[in-house]
Motif scaffolding. Sequence first.
Motif, PDB file in Angstrom:
ATOM      1  N   LEU A 219      -7.018  15.506  -5.466  1.00  0.00           N
ATOM      2  CA  LEU A 219      -6.635  16.664  -4.654  1.00  0.00           C
ATOM      3  C   LEU A 219      -7.203  17.956  -5.238  1.00  0.00           C
ATOM      4  CD1 LEU A 219      -2.865  15.824  -3.991  1.00  0.00           C
ATOM      5  CD2 LEU A 219      -4.833  15.232  -2.579  1.00  0.00           C
ATOM      6  N   ASP A 220      -7.222  18.029  -6.559  1.00  0.00           N
ATOM      7  CA  ASP A 220      -7.729  19.229  -7.228  1.00  0.00           C
ATOM      8  C   ASP A 220      -9.217  19.458  -6.968  1.00  0.00           C
ATOM      9  OD1 ASP A 220      -5.325  20.058  -8.313  1.00  0.00           O
ATOM     10  OD2 ASP A 220      -5.616  18.990 -10.208  1.00  0.00           O
ATOM     11  N   CYS A 221      -9.925  18.417  -6.531  1.00  0.00           N
ATOM     12  CA  CYS A 221     -11.350  18.585  -6.215  1.00  0.00           C
ATOM     13  C   CYS A 221     -11.548  19.535  -5.036  1.00  0.00           C
ATOM     14  CB  CYS A 221     -11.991  17.234  -5.876  1.00  0.00           C
ATOM     15  SG  CYS A 221     -12.137  16.095  -7.266  1.00  0.00           S
ATOM     16  N   TRP A 222     -10.612  19.501  -4.074  1.00  0.00           N
ATOM     17  CA  TRP A 222     -10.815  20.294  -2.861  1.00  0.00           C
ATOM     18  C   TRP A 222      -9.711  21.316  -2.587  1.00  0.00           C
ATOM     19  CZ3 TRP A 222      -6.681  19.165   0.185  1.00  0.00           C
ATOM     20  CH2 TRP A 222      -6.156  17.869   0.161  1.00  0.00           C
ATOM     21  N   ALA A 223      -8.694  21.365  -3.423  1.00  0.00           N
ATOM     22  CA  ALA A 223      -7.581  22.288  -3.196  1.00  0.00           C
ATOM     23  C   ALA A 223      -7.385  23.225  -4.379  1.00  0.00           C
ATOM     24  CB  ALA A 223      -6.294  21.511  -2.929  1.00  0.00           C
ATOM     25  N   GLY A 224      -7.109  24.476  -4.071  1.00  0.00           N
ATOM     26  CA  GLY A 224      -6.780  25.449  -5.105  1.00  0.00           C
ATOM     27  C   GLY A 224      -5.286  25.544  -5.345  1.00  0.00           C
TER      28      GLY A 224
ATOM     29  N   VAL B 224       0.855  -1.197   0.000  1.00  0.00           N
ATOM     30  CA  VAL B 224       0.000   0.000   0.000  1.00  0.00           C
ATOM     31  C   VAL B 224       0.884   1.238   0.000  1.00  0.00           C
ATOM     32  CG1 VAL B 224      -1.731   1.310   1.316  1.00  0.00           C
ATOM     33  CG2 VAL B 224      -1.876  -1.195   1.186  1.00  0.00           C
ATOM     34  N   THR B 225       0.480   2.263  -0.752  1.00  0.00           N
ATOM     35  CA  THR B 225       1.217   3.528  -0.798  1.00  0.00           C
ATOM     36  C   THR B 225       0.620   4.521   0.186  1.00  0.00           C
ATOM     37  OG1 THR B 225       1.770   3.214  -3.136  1.00  0.00           O
ATOM     38  CG2 THR B 225       1.889   5.460  -2.276  1.00  0.00           C
ATOM     39  N   LEU B 226       1.470   5.126   1.018  1.00  0.00           N
ATOM     40  CA  LEU B 226       1.031   6.193   1.923  1.00  0.00           C
ATOM     41  C   LEU B 226       1.536   7.524   1.398  1.00  0.00           C
ATOM     42  CD1 LEU B 226      -0.336   7.050   4.615  1.00  0.00           C
ATOM     43  CD2 LEU B 226       1.923   6.855   5.669  1.00  0.00           C
ATOM     44  N   ILE B 227       0.614   8.459   1.261  1.00  0.00           N
ATOM     45  CA  ILE B 227       0.921   9.824   0.824  1.00  0.00           C
ATOM     46  C   ILE B 227       0.449  10.773   1.917  1.00  0.00           C
ATOM     47  CG2 ILE B 227       0.256  11.626  -0.851  1.00  0.00           C
ATOM     48  CD1 ILE B 227      -0.082   9.336  -2.911  1.00  0.00           C
ATOM     49  N   ASP B 228       1.248  11.788   2.218  1.00  0.00           N
ATOM     50  CA  ASP B 228       0.772  12.793   3.165  1.00  0.00           C
ATOM     51  C   ASP B 228       0.422  14.068   2.397  1.00  0.00           C
ATOM     52  OD1 ASP B 228       3.623  12.704   2.849  1.00  0.00           O
ATOM     53  OD2 ASP B 228       3.904  14.105   4.495  1.00  0.00           O
ATOM     54  N   ALA B 229      -0.781  14.582   2.664  1.00  0.00           N
ATOM     55  CA  ALA B 229      -1.272  15.781   1.993  1.00  0.00           C
ATOM     56  C   ALA B 229      -2.014  16.661   2.996  1.00  0.00           C
ATOM     57  CB  ALA B 229      -2.180  15.413   0.819  1.00  0.00           C
ATOM     58  N   PRO B 230      -1.293  17.202   3.993  1.00  0.00           N
ATOM     59  CA  PRO B 230      -1.935  18.042   4.993  1.00  0.00           C
ATOM     60  C   PRO B 230      -2.434  19.353   4.398  1.00  0.00           C
ATOM     61  CG  PRO B 230       0.439  18.126   5.235  1.00  0.00           C
ATOM     62  CD  PRO B 230       0.154  17.070   4.210  1.00  0.00           C
ATOM     63  N   LEU B 231      -3.219  20.077   5.201  1.00  0.00           N
ATOM     64  CA  LEU B 231      -4.015  21.193   4.698  1.00  0.00           C
ATOM     65  C   LEU B 231      -3.587  22.522   5.287  1.00  0.00           C
ATOM     66  CD1 LEU B 231      -7.360  19.418   5.591  1.00  0.00           C
ATOM     67  CD2 LEU B 231      -6.084  19.169   3.441  1.00  0.00           C
ATOM     68  N   SER B 232      -3.874  23.581   4.550  1.00  0.00           N
ATOM     69  CA  SER B 232      -3.760  24.929   5.076  1.00  0.00           C
ATOM     70  C   SER B 232      -5.002  25.700   4.669  1.00  0.00           C
ATOM     71  CB  SER B 232      -2.499  25.612   4.529  1.00  0.00           C
ATOM     72  OG  SER B 232      -2.362  26.904   5.081  1.00  0.00           O
ATOM     73  N   ARG B 233      -5.402  26.645   5.464  1.00  0.00           N
ATOM     74  CA  ARG B 233      -6.588  27.499   5.346  1.00  0.00           C
ATOM     75  C   ARG B 233      -7.679  26.984   6.281  1.00  0.00           C
ATOM     76  NH1 ARG B 233      -5.605  31.173   1.214  1.00  0.00           N
ATOM     77  NH2 ARG B 233      -7.768  31.705   0.857  1.00  0.00           N
ATOM     78  N   THR B 234      -8.930  27.253   6.012  1.00  0.00           N
ATOM     79  CA  THR B 234      -9.996  27.068   7.001  1.00  0.00           C
ATOM     80  C   THR B 234     -11.151  26.232   6.436  1.00  0.00           C
ATOM     81  OG1 THR B 234     -11.341  28.996   6.374  1.00  0.00           O
ATOM     82  CG2 THR B 234      -9.441  29.407   7.804  1.00  0.00           C
ATOM     83  N   PRO B 235     -12.137  25.858   7.284  1.00  0.00           N
ATOM     84  CA  PRO B 235     -13.292  25.112   6.777  1.00  0.00           C
ATOM     85  C   PRO B 235     -14.039  25.829   5.652  1.00  0.00           C
ATOM     86  CG  PRO B 235     -13.209  24.945   9.157  1.00  0.00           C
ATOM     87  CD  PRO B 235     -12.146  25.938   8.760  1.00  0.00           C
ATOM     88  N   LYS B 236     -14.010  27.141   5.642  1.00  0.00           N
ATOM     89  CA  LYS B 236     -14.657  27.903   4.561  1.00  0.00           C
ATOM     90  C   LYS B 236     -14.051  27.523   3.217  1.00  0.00           C
ATOM     91  CE  LYS B 236     -15.425  32.693   3.016  1.00  0.00           C
ATOM     92  NZ  LYS B 236     -14.583  32.669   1.792  1.00  0.00           N
TER      93      LYS B 236
ATOM     94  N   LEU C 226      -8.688  24.927  -0.660  1.00  0.00           N
ATOM     95  CA  LEU C 226      -7.646  24.720   0.339  1.00  0.00           C
ATOM     96  C   LEU C 226      -6.260  24.730  -0.314  1.00  0.00           C
ATOM     97  CD1 LEU C 226      -9.217  21.813   2.420  1.00  0.00           C
ATOM     98  CD2 LEU C 226      -8.816  24.147   3.234  1.00  0.00           C
ATOM     99  N   ASP C 227      -5.235  24.893   0.514  1.00  0.00           N
ATOM    100  CA  ASP C 227      -3.853  24.645   0.092  1.00  0.00           C
ATOM    101  C   ASP C 227      -3.454  23.275   0.633  1.00  0.00           C
ATOM    102  OD1 ASP C 227      -3.924  27.254  -0.794  1.00  0.00           O
ATOM    103  OD2 ASP C 227      -2.723  28.045   0.861  1.00  0.00           O
ATOM    104  N   THR C 228      -2.660  22.541  -0.126  1.00  0.00           N
ATOM    105  CA  THR C 228      -2.127  21.285   0.392  1.00  0.00           C
ATOM    106  C   THR C 228      -0.680  21.119  -0.045  1.00  0.00           C
ATOM    107  OG1 THR C 228      -2.453  18.894   0.561  1.00  0.00           O
ATOM    108  CG2 THR C 228      -2.992  19.895  -1.561  1.00  0.00           C
ATOM    109  N   MET C 229       0.124  20.610   0.870  1.00  0.00           N
ATOM    110  CA  MET C 229       1.533  20.334   0.610  1.00  0.00           C
ATOM    111  C   MET C 229       1.709  18.827   0.672  1.00  0.00           C
ATOM    112  SD  MET C 229       1.934  22.474   4.012  1.00  0.00           S
ATOM    113  CE  MET C 229       0.323  23.127   3.534  1.00  0.00           C
ATOM    114  N   VAL C 230       2.178  18.230  -0.420  1.00  0.00           N
ATOM    115  CA  VAL C 230       2.064  16.776  -0.607  1.00  0.00           C
ATOM    116  C   VAL C 230       3.426  16.107  -0.529  1.00  0.00           C
ATOM    117  CG1 VAL C 230       1.186  14.963  -2.111  1.00  0.00           C
ATOM    118  CG2 VAL C 230       0.096  17.228  -2.125  1.00  0.00           C
ATOM    119  N   GLY C 231       3.489  15.048   0.277  1.00  0.00           N
ATOM    120  CA  GLY C 231       4.674  14.204   0.319  1.00  0.00           C
ATOM    121  C   GLY C 231       4.420  12.937  -0.458  1.00  0.00           C
TER     122      GLY C 231
END
Length: 301
Positions: free
Chosen positions: A152-157, A115-127, A134-139
């Motif tokens: 990711l493009d569905c929910w991140a700008g 299984v592949t694990l990717i980390d894509a934590p978030l920046s900005r707010t629930p709005k 959202l912003d995301t920084m991906v490992g």
Amino acid sequence: MTDRPRIGFIGVGLMGHGMAKNILEGGYPLTVLAHRNRKPVDDLTSRGAEEAASAAEMAEKAEIVFLCLPGSPEVEATVGEILDAKGATTTIVDSSTSNPVSTRALAERCREAGVTLIDAPLSRTPKEAWEGTLDTMVGASAEDFERVRPILDCWAGKVVNVGETGAGHTMKLLNNFLSLGYASLYSEALAIGAKNGIDAKTFHGVISGGRMDCGFYQTFMQYVVERDRDAHKFTLRNAHKDMRYVVSMANESGIASHVSSSVKNGLATAEAIGRGDDYLPMLSDVVAELNGIAVRKNSTE
């Protein structure tokens, strides 16, 4: 019918609800898992999502599973359930704010299980989560990044690949260190000002629009000046957790943690006196009250 992979989403809270909604609107079949709050799950199922009873059941159906959980202990437990299920899941994307040391160890465990694990934590707010900006920084490796990028493009700008697995959580903690450091600075500056005849509105009138202004400052001060409790929905408890991770990472790196430890200690104090469920801008109230300064309860006082 769709040839798109089924997506699983565990953790449809303040941030995850909007993210999951946007994955659905992006045309992906979605399975969600309830936790403490039924309302987001009921909303998502009304939009076409399926509901799983457990992480193991989700792993039987979902090819890619997103996690948006409180921290590394919850992520470790959930990833363990998914791997033990030996189901359809081939990729796990952790959008929680997790400890990079844990993330790297989990990535190796996932690799051994195929299984592949990717980390894509978030920046900005629930709005922004709801709006899909959202912003995301991906490992992730370049290949894995491109594979999950459409989701990711569905929910991140703003989507940035910052390195291999673990790098996303490292960058997220550095990002949060900056923002939580600013929150601590603002809170102390406002308290010093209040003791010396400068109220919050005057302070804001000088800083707003100047070189020290920024989006984070504006949402912080939206609470301080306008008493808008929902201006920045990020709890002091989560902020304290993130700063514990930052200090831990600094210590493991051999870096003197003078500033990060000070920021962490201020948040630890806020949680210790029972304010952990307050949102981040309310740190200004905590600092004021600890210094004997009366705090306005609403915008008309």
